[in-house]
Design a protein around this motif. Structure first.
Motif, PDB file in Angstrom:
ATOM      1  N   LYS A   1       0.825  -1.208   0.000  1.00 35.71           N
ATOM      2  CA  LYS A   1       0.000   0.000   0.000  1.00 35.71           C
ATOM      3  C   LYS A   1       0.860   1.259   0.000  1.00 35.71           C
ATOM      4  O   LYS A   1       0.544   2.243  -0.684  1.00 35.71           O
ATOM      5  N   MET A   2       1.956   1.248   0.730  1.00 39.07           N
ATOM      6  CA  MET A   2       2.831   2.423   0.770  1.00 39.07           C
ATOM      7  C   MET A   2       3.471   2.685  -0.597  1.00 39.07           C
ATOM      8  O   MET A   2       3.761   3.836  -0.936  1.00 39.07           O
ATOM      9  N   GLU A   3       3.672   1.635  -1.369  1.00 44.25           N
ATOM     10  CA  GLU A   3       4.238   1.821  -2.705  1.00 44.25           C
ATOM     11  C   GLU A   3       3.203   2.346  -3.698  1.00 44.25           C
ATOM     12  O   GLU A   3       3.558   3.088  -4.622  1.00 44.25           O
ATOM     13  N   GLN A   4       1.946   1.985  -3.502  1.00 44.29           N
ATOM     14  CA  GLN A   4       0.922   2.310  -4.486  1.00 44.29           C
ATOM     15  C   GLN A   4       0.133   3.573  -4.170  1.00 44.29           C
ATOM     16  O   GLN A   4      -0.441   4.190  -5.071  1.00 44.29           O
ATOM     17  N   ASP A   5       0.073   3.968  -2.919  1.00 45.88           N
ATOM     18  CA  ASP A   5      -0.720   5.126  -2.524  1.00 45.88           C
ATOM     19  C   ASP A   5       0.170   6.371  -2.553  1.00 45.88           C
ATOM     20  O   ASP A   5       1.084   6.523  -1.736  1.00 45.88           O
ATOM     21  N   PRO A   6      -0.090   7.305  -3.478  1.00 40.72           N
ATOM     22  CA  PRO A   6       0.769   8.494  -3.583  1.00 40.72           C
ATOM     23  C   PRO A   6       0.711   9.394  -2.360  1.00 40.72           C
ATOM     24  O   PRO A   6       1.598  10.237  -2.170  1.00 40.72           O
ATOM     25  N   ALA A   7      -0.292   9.218  -1.508  1.00 45.68           N
ATOM     26  CA  ALA A   7      -0.398  10.037  -0.302  1.00 45.68           C
ATOM     27  C   ALA A   7       0.522   9.533   0.808  1.00 45.68           C
ATOM     28  O   ALA A   7       0.712  10.232   1.809  1.00 45.68           O
ATOM     29  N   LEU A   8       1.098   8.352   0.611  1.00 42.88           N
ATOM     30  CA  LEU A   8       1.958   7.771   1.643  1.00 42.88           C
ATOM     31  C   LEU A   8       3.423   7.921   1.264  1.00 42.88           C
ATOM     32  O   LEU A   8       3.771   7.888   0.080  1.00 42.88           O
ATOM     33  N   PRO A   9       4.295   8.079   2.246  1.00 34.50           N
ATOM     34  CA  PRO A   9       5.720   8.265   1.951  1.00 34.50           C
ATOM     35  C   PRO A   9       6.399   6.948   1.579  1.00 34.50           C
ATOM     36  O   PRO A   9       5.827   5.866   1.726  1.00 34.50           O
ATOM     37  N   ASP A  10       7.636   7.046   1.144  1.00 31.39           N
ATOM     38  CA  ASP A  10       8.462   5.879   0.847  1.00 31.39           C
ATOM     39  C   ASP A  10       8.650   5.065   2.133  1.00 31.39           C
ATOM     40  O   ASP A  10       8.928   5.616   3.198  1.00 31.39           O
ATOM     41  N   HIS A  11       8.497   3.751   2.038  1.00 28.53           N
ATOM     42  CA  HIS A  11       8.680   2.915   3.227  1.00 28.53           C
ATOM     43  C   HIS A  11      10.158   2.715   3.579  1.00 28.53           C
ATOM     44  O   HIS A  11      10.475   2.222   4.657  1.00 28.53           O
ATOM     45  N   GLU A  12      11.051   3.082   2.701  1.00 28.90           N
ATOM     46  CA  GLU A  12      12.502   3.001   2.941  1.00 28.90           C
ATOM     47  C   GLU A  12      12.896   1.639   3.522  1.00 28.90           C
ATOM     48  O   GLU A  12      13.683   1.543   4.471  1.00 28.90           O
ATOM     49  N   THR A  13      12.352   0.601   2.935  1.00 24.71           N
ATOM     50  CA  THR A  13      12.573  -0.775   3.378  1.00 24.71           C
ATOM     51  C   THR A  13      13.284  -1.548   2.275  1.00 24.71           C
ATOM     52  O   THR A  13      12.930  -1.445   1.105  1.00 24.71           O
ATOM     53  N   SER A  14      14.283  -2.324   2.660  1.00 18.27           N
ATOM     54  CA  SER A  14      15.008  -3.127   1.677  1.00 18.27           C
ATOM     55  C   SER A  14      14.603  -4.585   1.701  1.00 18.27           C
ATOM     56  O   SER A  14      14.771  -5.297   0.704  1.00 18.27           O
ATOM     57  N   LEU A  15      14.054  -5.068   2.844  1.00 16.56           N
ATOM     58  CA  LEU A  15      13.754  -6.487   2.981  1.00 16.56           C
ATOM     59  C   LEU A  15      12.398  -6.687   3.632  1.00 16.56           C
ATOM     60  O   LEU A  15      12.103  -6.099   4.682  1.00 16.56           O
ATOM     61  N   TYR A  16      11.586  -7.536   3.013  1.00 21.98           N
ATOM     62  CA  TYR A  16      10.326  -8.006   3.606  1.00 21.98           C
ATOM     63  C   TYR A  16      10.492  -9.483   3.930  1.00 21.98           C
ATOM     64  O   TYR A  16      10.998 -10.262   3.113  1.00 21.98           O
ATOM     65  N   PHE A  17      10.063  -9.895   5.138  1.00 21.16           N
ATOM     66  CA  PHE A  17      10.168 -11.306   5.505  1.00 21.16           C
ATOM     67  C   PHE A  17       8.881 -11.773   6.172  1.00 21.16           C
ATOM     68  O   PHE A  17       8.169 -11.007   6.814  1.00 21.16           O
ATOM     69  N   SER A  18       8.574 -13.044   5.983  1.00 18.53           N
ATOM     70  CA  SER A  18       7.408 -13.642   6.628  1.00 18.53           C
ATOM     71  C   SER A  18       7.811 -14.955   7.268  1.00 18.53           C
ATOM     72  O   SER A  18       8.676 -15.676   6.766  1.00 18.53           O
ATOM     73  N   TYR A  19       7.167 -15.268   8.399  1.00 22.13           N
ATOM     74  CA  TYR A  19       7.486 -16.470   9.180  1.00 22.13           C
ATOM     75  C   TYR A  19       6.222 -17.313   9.295  1.00 22.13           C
ATOM     76  O   TYR A  19       5.315 -17.009  10.041  1.00 22.13           O
ATOM     77  N   ASP A  20       6.159 -18.383   8.507  1.00 22.91           N
ATOM     78  CA  ASP A  20       5.012 -19.298   8.474  1.00 22.91           C
ATOM     79  C   ASP A  20       3.702 -18.535   8.292  1.00 22.91           C
ATOM     80  O   ASP A  20       2.728 -18.733   9.022  1.00 22.91           O
ATOM     81  N   THR A  21       3.696 -17.690   7.294  1.00 27.81           N
ATOM     82  CA  THR A  21       2.551 -16.836   6.977  1.00 27.81           C
ATOM     83  C   THR A  21       1.638 -17.519   5.964  1.00 27.81           C
ATOM     84  O   THR A  21       2.123 -18.080   4.975  1.00 27.81           O
ATOM     85  N   PRO A  22       0.314 -17.448   6.144  1.00 33.02           N
ATOM     86  CA  PRO A  22      -0.611 -18.094   5.203  1.00 33.02           C
ATOM     87  C   PRO A  22      -0.843 -17.265   3.936  1.00 33.02           C
ATOM     88  O   PRO A  22      -1.942 -16.746   3.701  1.00 33.02           O
ATOM     89  N   HIS A  23       0.182 -17.165   3.111  1.00 26.06           N
ATOM     90  CA  HIS A  23       0.059 -16.372   1.889  1.00 26.06           C
ATOM     91  C   HIS A  23      -1.043 -16.895   0.973  1.00 26.06           C
ATOM     92  O   HIS A  23      -1.711 -16.120   0.291  1.00 26.06           O
ATOM     93  N   HIS A  24      -1.234 -18.205   0.946  1.00 25.57           N
ATOM     94  CA  HIS A  24      -2.280 -18.803   0.123  1.00 25.57           C
ATOM     95  C   HIS A  24      -3.367 -19.459   0.968  1.00 25.57           C
ATOM     96  O   HIS A  24      -4.044 -20.370   0.517  1.00 25.57           O
ATOM     97  N   GLY A  25      -3.499 -19.001   2.192  1.00 29.41           N
ATOM     98  CA  GLY A  25      -4.586 -19.464   3.040  1.00 29.41           C
ATOM     99  C   GLY A  25      -4.148 -20.381   4.162  1.00 29.41           C
ATOM    100  O   GLY A  25      -3.142 -21.077   4.072  1.00 29.41           O
ATOM    101  N   ALA A  26      -4.948 -20.348   5.238  1.00 27.08           N
ATOM    102  CA  ALA A  26      -4.746 -21.215   6.402  1.00 27.08           C
ATOM    103  C   ALA A  26      -5.829 -22.280   6.423  1.00 27.08           C
ATOM    104  O   ALA A  26      -6.890 -22.131   5.815  1.00 27.08           O
ATOM    105  N   TRP A  27      -5.552 -23.363   7.153  1.00 29.08           N
ATOM    106  CA  TRP A  27      -6.505 -24.472   7.265  1.00 29.08           C
ATOM    107  C   TRP A  27      -7.012 -24.602   8.692  1.00 29.08           C
ATOM    108  O   TRP A  27      -6.271 -24.956   9.601  1.00 29.08           O
ATOM    109  N   PHE A  28      -8.288 -24.268   8.887  1.00 30.66           N
ATOM    110  CA  PHE A  28      -8.994 -24.576  10.125  1.00 30.66           C
ATOM    111  C   PHE A  28      -9.890 -25.767   9.797  1.00 30.66           C
ATOM    112  O   PHE A  28     -10.830 -25.620   9.002  1.00 30.66           O
ATOM    113  N   PRO A  29      -9.628 -26.956  10.345  1.00 28.97           N
ATOM    114  CA  PRO A  29     -10.422 -28.130   9.966  1.00 28.97           C
ATOM    115  C   PRO A  29     -11.923 -27.858  10.037  1.00 28.97           C
ATOM    116  O   PRO A  29     -12.419 -27.301  11.025  1.00 28.97           O
ATOM    117  N   ILE A  30     -12.629 -28.239   8.983  1.00 30.43           N
ATOM    118  CA  ILE A  30     -14.071 -27.996   8.932  1.00 30.43           C
ATOM    119  C   ILE A  30     -14.769 -28.702  10.088  1.00 30.43           C
ATOM    120  O   ILE A  30     -15.705 -28.170  10.686  1.00 30.43           O
TER     121      ILE A  30
END
Length: 419
Positions: free
Chosen positions: A146-175
């Motif tokens: 969002k910070m990259e796409q929204d012109p009202a927001l400043p530069d995030h000045e970030t070089s690295l994004y990391f995720s730790y066991d993140t459900p990028h394609h969804g989590a499973w809660f047994p039905i």
């Protein structure tokens, strides 16, 4: 009575949240709209914010708890993540959320405020490393995009994004677990002792964040499993932002293996069963493909409710980070939670039960495939499958967000290399 909850930092049973030793006093504390940032300067930086690393909390009930977060990062495994970051001159900013069940997009606004304050207070021009654990990885992924796409927001000045066991394609809660929780809440939600526990957990599963993360969701026991409208809307908004931040290196880790080897849970197996004063021949099964009855739920004196699924993959046994919850025998697991609730309702649980299941499939944690793809769930993962620039999977299927030397040290090395 306090409710047991799904928590980023391991099993939390009634009252356990308050048993953690106190975290060290932060050097600074930022009060943010929708959260709090606790700042721990590296001893090498003389109490100045020079090389900031932002670590965002994930999904659970209520607000973030600093003592619990510190325990998860420093004690819940075999790697002292904060200490290691301090040792390489990184200042750690732990981002806590006022409501961990709130919409991911709302919590992303809190992450944006945290990033802006870190940039403002930073001494020098070192770029940030920003990421999170479990849902926290989605919160920060959305915030940076969002910070990259929204012109009202400043530069995030970030070089690295990391995720730790993140459900990028969804989590499973047994039905089966979702159905039992909602069924029990409908039947005993007003009971003085157990009612608050049931209502809290059912509400957790039906919260905005859970609906956005869960690949399949049901609001009531008899509903058809599908993506919740909240998830569809979230994915659409994320897609409008380009899906990912583009001006950063993107890395991630999974608490499951990349070999395609499952956790040993067989499909269509009886996971937990009970009989007693309130429930009759009530059981939950692990997920199988095809048409299946995944749960039989029967209140004493009433007709049974059968919970059916069709076309879902065998997710419970898939490689990935394991659902960590307390069971009646003290073992972690999703079905262990069902057994605990059955016991609290005055029933006897069969001693032979399957406690745990996959929570975040490896292919989801490293953004390699959709988890509704049965073949992809159990297929070896290679770098060309992933939307990340680099990733590492664990050597075994272990508890969700367990901090290990294998995964933690790799992220620390990547943070150092990104400068």
């Amino acid at each position: 009575m306090s409710a047991p909850v799904v928590d980023v930092w391991g099993p939390v049973s009634p009252g356990a949240r308050f048993s953690y030793p106190p975290a060290p006093e932060p050097h600074d504390e930022w009060n943010l709209a929708g959260g709090t940032a606790w700042v721990y300067y590296s001893p090498l930086n003389r109490r100045q914010l020079i090389r900031p690393v932002i670590l965002c909390d994930g999904f659970s009930g209520g607000s973030s708890d600093l003592d619990q977060l510190w325990h998860g990062l420093e004690e819940n495994g075999n790697y002292r993540f904060i200490s290691e970051l301090h040792g390489v001159g990184r200042d750690v900013i732990i981002l806590g959320l006022a409501d961990r069940t709130a919409s991911i997009t709302d919590n992303a606004d809190t992450a944006i405020e945290c990033i802006r304050q870190a940039v403002s207070e930073r001494v020098g021009r070192a770029r940030l490393a920003v990421g999170g654990f479990s849902m926290g990885g989605l919160v920060t992924r959305y915030a940076l995009a969002k910070m990259e796409q929204d012109p009202a927001l400043p530069d995030h000045e970030t070089s690295l994004y990391f995720s730790y066991d993140t459900p990028h394609h969804g989590a499973w809660f047994p039905i089966a677990l979702q159905a039992f929780t909602h069924y029990a809440t409908d039947k005993w939600g007003d009971a003085p002792a157990i009612g608050p526990v049931l209502r809290q957990f059912s509400g957790l599963l039906n919260s905005p964040a859970a609906k956005q993360m869960a690949r399949w969701h049901i609001e009531k026991a008899v509903d058809t499993p599908e993506q919740a409208p909240e998830r569809v809307e979230f994915l659409m908004k994320l897609d409008e932002l380009g899906g990912w931040p583009r001006n950063v290196r993107k890395i991630g880790v999974a608490n499951g293996v990349d070999s395609g080897t499952g956790n040993g849970v067989k499909p269509d197996a009886t996971a937990v069963r009970c009989d007693g004063e309130t429930l009759v021949d009530t059981w939950l099964k692990t997920q199988a493909q095809g048409d299946q009855i995944v749960a039989r739920l029967q209140k004493a004196g009433e007709e049974p409710t059968l919970v059916r699924t069709s076309g879902l993959p065998e997710v419970d046994g898939a490689p990935g980070g394991l659902f960590t919850m307390p069971s009646p025998a003290g073992d972690p697991g999703s079905f262990g939670l069902a057994g605990l609730l059955m016991t609290l309702l005055g029933n006897t649980v069969d001693p032979e039960f399957i406690a745990t299941s996959c929570f975040i499939p490896s292919v989801s944690a490293v953004a390699a495939a959709d988890i509704d793809d049965s073949k992809a769930l159990y297929r070896p993962i290679t770098p060309d499958h992933s939307a990340l620039d680099a990733f590492v999977c664990a050597g075994r299927n272990e508890g969700h967000t367990t901090m290990t030397d294998e995964l933690g040290a790799w992220i620390v090395n990547e943070i150092v290399a990104a400068e």
